[in-house]
Structure formats: C-alpha cells, structure tokens
Scaffold this motif. Structure first.
Motif, PDB file in Angstrom:
ATOM      1  N   LYS A   2       0.836  -1.201   0.000  1.00 47.79           N
ATOM      2  CA  LYS A   2       0.000   0.000   0.000  1.00 47.79           C
ATOM      3  C   LYS A   2       0.874   1.255   0.000  1.00 47.79           C
ATOM      4  CE  LYS A   2      -4.445  -1.342   1.486  1.00 47.79           C
ATOM      5  NZ  LYS A   2      -4.322  -2.550   0.729  1.00 47.79           N
ATOM      6  N   GLY A   6      -2.689   5.665  -0.567  1.00 45.35           N
ATOM      7  CA  GLY A   6      -3.689   4.592  -0.508  1.00 45.35           C
ATOM      8  C   GLY A   6      -4.184   4.389   0.914  1.00 45.35           C
ATOM      9  N   ASP A   7      -3.240   4.356   1.857  1.00 48.45           N
ATOM     10  CA  ASP A   7      -3.610   4.189   3.275  1.00 48.45           C
ATOM     11  C   ASP A   7      -4.522   5.309   3.744  1.00 48.45           C
ATOM     12  OD1 ASP A   7      -2.635   1.880   4.099  1.00 48.45           O
ATOM     13  OD2 ASP A   7      -0.717   2.658   4.860  1.00 48.45           O
ATOM     14  N   GLU A  58      -5.371  -0.819  -4.878  1.00 43.92           N
ATOM     15  CA  GLU A  58      -5.138  -0.628  -3.432  1.00 43.92           C
ATOM     16  C   GLU A  58      -6.441  -0.470  -2.660  1.00 43.92           C
ATOM     17  OE1 GLU A  58      -2.196   1.997  -1.822  1.00 43.92           O
ATOM     18  OE2 GLU A  58      -1.403   2.314  -3.832  1.00 43.92           O
TER      19      GLU A  58
END
Ligand SMILES: Cc1ncc(COP(=O)(O)O)c(C=O)c1O
Length: 508
Positions: A2, A6-7, A58
C-alpha cells in the motif's frame, strides 16, 4: 504494497462511509476524500497521485470509480495532469478564488488519516447546523420503490416539447425574462378553472402564485406569516420538507398526532400565543394516508379562526384516488376560509418541472407576489405558457386520467405481491386507496431504518416510517412507492425487501 496515499484514502473512505447519512455513491465519496485531503493540506501542491489503476487495486475499487474522481478533480482545477508523467495536486486551486474553504497552512495540516481540520473555515450558522442535523431528502430519487415519484417516463414529453417550441418561436422576449406577476397570467387562469372544477377551490387567477415547488410556497408562507420564535402545528407523522423549512426559519414545530380522521385538534388547551400556522394534508394525510373527516375539517377551521392561525392545505397528490369520489379541498369548504391552498405538478406531471401553485386569500395575494419577486426572482414563463396550453387543451386532465388507471393497477399489484410474499395484515390501517405510495406497518421493536439501509444496499429504495415522526421512539414501518414501477418489474425488488423484513422480524 500500500502507498501512503492509498492508506490515507482507505481511512478517509471508511470514515466517510460511517458518517454518511445518505448512501452517496463510492466515486463521489472518493472524490470528496481526495478533495478534502487537498484542501486541508494533507496532499500538498505538486504531490503526485498514484496511477488510477494502482489506486483502484489498493482501494479494491473499480478503475472507473477512480477515473471518475480524478476527472472531476481535474475539471474543477484541484489537480493537473501531465501527459506521460501522471496526475499532480495543483498549486493554485479554485477555492483560493471562491473562498469556499481556504487551505489550511502546512503547520496546521492534520496528519494522514486525521479528520480534516475545521480551523480554517468560518463556522456554519446555527440554522445550517440544525438543517444538516435533520436532512431527510434521499440522494437517489428513481427506482423501485422510491416513494412519491410518478412515472416520469409516461409523461408525453414529445408533445409537451412541441408546445414549448411553439411558444419559444412566437413568444415575446419577456417570456425569457424574470416573472413579475407571480407567474404567467395564462397559467394562473388555467389553474383557477382547473382547481375550481377538480378540487372545489375558491379563487380567481389573481389569487394564484406559481412557485418553484411546494417547498418554495411553504418557505414564503413561513417567512411572511411567522417570525423566528413563533410556532406552527404540523402533523405527526408528517412531511419532512415542511419541518425542515420551518426549522431553518426559526419556527417551533408543534407535532400534532394524527389518527384515521387526520390531525387531532386539541380541545380545551390554553391558547398558545406563539402559534401562527397549521400545516395539514387533509385529502391524503402524508405519509399514513387518512382522509380528514368533515367534523375535523370544521373543527380545524373553527380553531384557526379562534386562535387567529393560517391553515396551509398541502394538496400534493389528491388527483390520485383509486376508488370513490375525489375529496374536495378544505379551502373550498366555506367562504373566506383562513386557508392557503398549495398544490403541485410534481406528482401529476414530473417533479423536475419544479412547478407548484398557491391560492392565497385576496388580502395576502399582493404581499406574496411582491415578496416572491424580491426574494426569488422567478422565471420559467415559457414553460408556464406551455403548461397553460397543455391544461386548456384538455391534455392535462387526460394525462391524469391515464395515470390514475396506470397507478391504480400498480398499487393493486404491489398489494397482491405483499400479501403473496409476506401474508395479510401489513398495509397500514389508515390506508385510503390513494396516492403514489403504500405504508407497511412493522412489528414493534423492528428497526425500519436498518431494513431501509439493508434494502438500499441491495438496490431497493424504501423510506423508514419512524423518520417521519417527531419523537425517536416512533412506530416502525416502510413507505413503498409504486407509481414509477411497472407491474412486471415489482416481484424481484419486493422479494429482496421481503427477505430484509423477514430477517429483521426473526432477528433474536
Ligand atoms: C406532502 C408533500 N408536500 C410537498 C411535497 C413537495 O412538492 P414539490 O415537489 O412541489 O416541492 C411532497 C413531495 O413528495 C409531499 O409529499
């Protein structure tokens, strides 16, 4: 693996899904999250966004969802795209000019995953916060079984477009300017005739104001006949739109219970010096469906005179009664009734027309006309001229007759399916065989909000009855619209809904 972005987006999407009171589509949520992160400085200028394919992977979303969000940000100037090298956060973006939400300084920018800071944005008004706390309008308005929506595909759009085109060719330029007389005089005349014949409404063309939906009519009544701190009777359960408009105008809502005879008029209660208005749906109580009895009508008119109130008669769907005679209006019951009558083309034609009307007592007509011009600067005179022709040529009455047959058959089919699938006894006892929706009663203790959410996730639109009540511990039920759903397309969504209901009823 990731990426940081994305996180960040995974966390913000989860938070947004948890907080959303309406089911916004995912592409919209992703756009909101990205825009929020750009505005609050979490994604600083010149940050390169991941390629849409990678981000989609993701986030476990379709690539189209990500492409939608990127395209929207690009169109609005939040990001720019360099061919061959990717998509980047812009250095200067639109809010810097419009002052909608100034960008937080880098020092105050929250870390990835934190909620956007409200520091930089001046606070919303108390009115706005109150309104946001009671948003009820659904974000999706078309599909089985969205309540209150007519079959907009059955409207003779081509014929109406021809009438409109004739007016566009022949009409004077003033038809494309602001409306100055409370609407097009031809439509005011057509409505006066129609309402006299079809709804027993007393009134001349000069008493009629054309409004942008009943919502604008209620807003005008509220602003012109009550002040902040005053109070209004509303039916409980009742129409959420009325409550929201009253609330945002600072009017206290006095929720009045309804039974099978309509709004219960309090007897022997002390006078309420703040009370100015009473909102009722006497022909077809919204949402339960009862018809206000003659005794109650007379009692309401008597109470209104004694307490010096204006009654607002919301006659939103009375054209659709599937057995017996139409119920004449409250306004026309006695001469000089203290009643403001409001009606709409939203149910008889289509809601997107945003055309409704009010019949005012002669003493109020000029005030309302001037205030409407001053506050809203109406228009749409071409459409109003075309509507007048549509009515005068008999096509409006013919369309209503056709729709009455169509909706009557759809209603009968839906009731039959409910009984086949769930058994007897589900239709609310106040049902009076009218309107565009049915109410199913649910057993006590079952959450109509949960059923609505579960059905919504499966693509079936219903509304929870408890949300139409003022108090939180309200009776549970579901509103199901039938008018826009062909009979052959009812069984599948009803089966989905029935399974949601059965699961909720059998839950330990
Ligand atoms: C009771 C009631 N009043 C008013 C309205 C809104 O009418 P309009 O579309 O003309 O604003 C609705 C729409 O569903 C309604 O149910």
């Amino acid at each position: 693996m990731k990426s940081l972005i994305g996180d960040l987006l995974l966390q913000r999407l989860a938070a947004a899904r948890g907080a959303a009171s309406t089911a916004a589509p995912t592409n919209r949520l992703l756009y909101d999250c990205l825009r929020g992160a750009i505005l609050d400085g979490t994604l600083p200028a010149a940050t390169r966004l991941p390629p849409s394919r990678d981000l989609a992977r993701e986030l476990a979303l379709s690539r189209n969802t990500v492409v939608f969000a990127y395209d929207q940000l690009l169109a609005e100037g939040y990001v720019r795209s360099r061919v061959g090298s990717g998509t980047f956060v812009a250095e200067v973006f639109p809010d810097a000019y419009t002052n909608v939400a100034p960008r937080a300084s880098a020092a105050r920018a929250p870390r990835a995953g934190q909620a956007p800071s409200a520091v930089a944005m001046p606070p919303l008004s108390q009115r706005a916060r109150g309104l946001l706390g009671r948003i009820s309008a659904a974000s999706v308005q078309w599909g089985a079984f969205m309540p209150g929506v007519p079959d907009v595909t059955a409207f003779p759009h081509r014929r109406f477009a021809q009438i409109l085109a004739q007016h566009a060719r022949r009409g004077s330029p003033s038809l494309r300017s602001y409306a100055t007389a409370g609407g097009h005089p031809a439509l005011q005349r057509s409505l006066a005739n129609y309402l006299r014949q079809a709804r027993s409404v007393n009134g001349e063309a000069g008493q009629i104001l054309i409004t942008e939906g009943i919502h604008q009519a209620i807003d005008l009544v509220t602003r012109l006949l009550a002040d902040p701190g005053d109070a209004a009777w509303v039916e409980d359960p009742g129409y959420w739109g009325t409550r929201s408009i009253l609330g945002v105008n600072g009017i206290d809502v006095r929720a009045m219970p309804v039974d099978i005879e309509g709004l219960q008029i309090p007897e022997n209660t002390p006078d309420d010096p703040k009370l100015r208005l009473a909102f009722v749906t006497p022909s077809h109580q919204y949402p339960l469906g009862s018809v206000m009895s003659l005794t109650r009508r007379l009692a309401l008119l008597e109470a209104a005179r004694r307490r010096r109130l204006w009654v607002v008669e919301d006659d939103y769907d009375s054209e659709f009664r599937f057995a017996g005679q139409p119920i004449p209006s409250l306004q026309g019951l006695v001469d000089d009734a203290p009643v403001i009558y409001v009606g709409t083309f939203s149910k008889t034609l289509y809601p997107g027309l945003r055309t409704a009307y009010m019949v005012l007592p002669p003493a109020l007509a000029d005030t309302f006309r001037s205030a409407q011009m001053e506050l809203y600067r109406g228009g749409h005179l071409l459409e109003q001229a075309a509507l007048a022709d549509f009515m005068d040529s008999g096509q409006y009455a013919a369309h209503i007759r056709r729709m009455r047959i169509l909706y009557g058959a759809r209603r009968a089919r839906l009731i039959a399916l409910v009984e086949e699938r769930l058994g007897p006894g589900w239709i609310h006892p106040f049902d009076s065989n009218a309107g565009l929706h049915l109410v199913l009663s649910l057993p006590a203790g079952v959450s109509d909000v949960d059923i609505t959410a579960e059905a919504g996730r499966a693509g079936v639109l219903v509304r929870p009855l408890s949300r139409y009540y003022a108090a939180p511990d309200a009776p549970a039920g579901l509103l199901l619209g039938f008018a826009s759903v062909p009979e052959t397309a009812m069984a599948a969504p009803l089966d989905i809904l029935a399974r949601c209901i059965e699961r909720a009823v059998n839950r330990p």
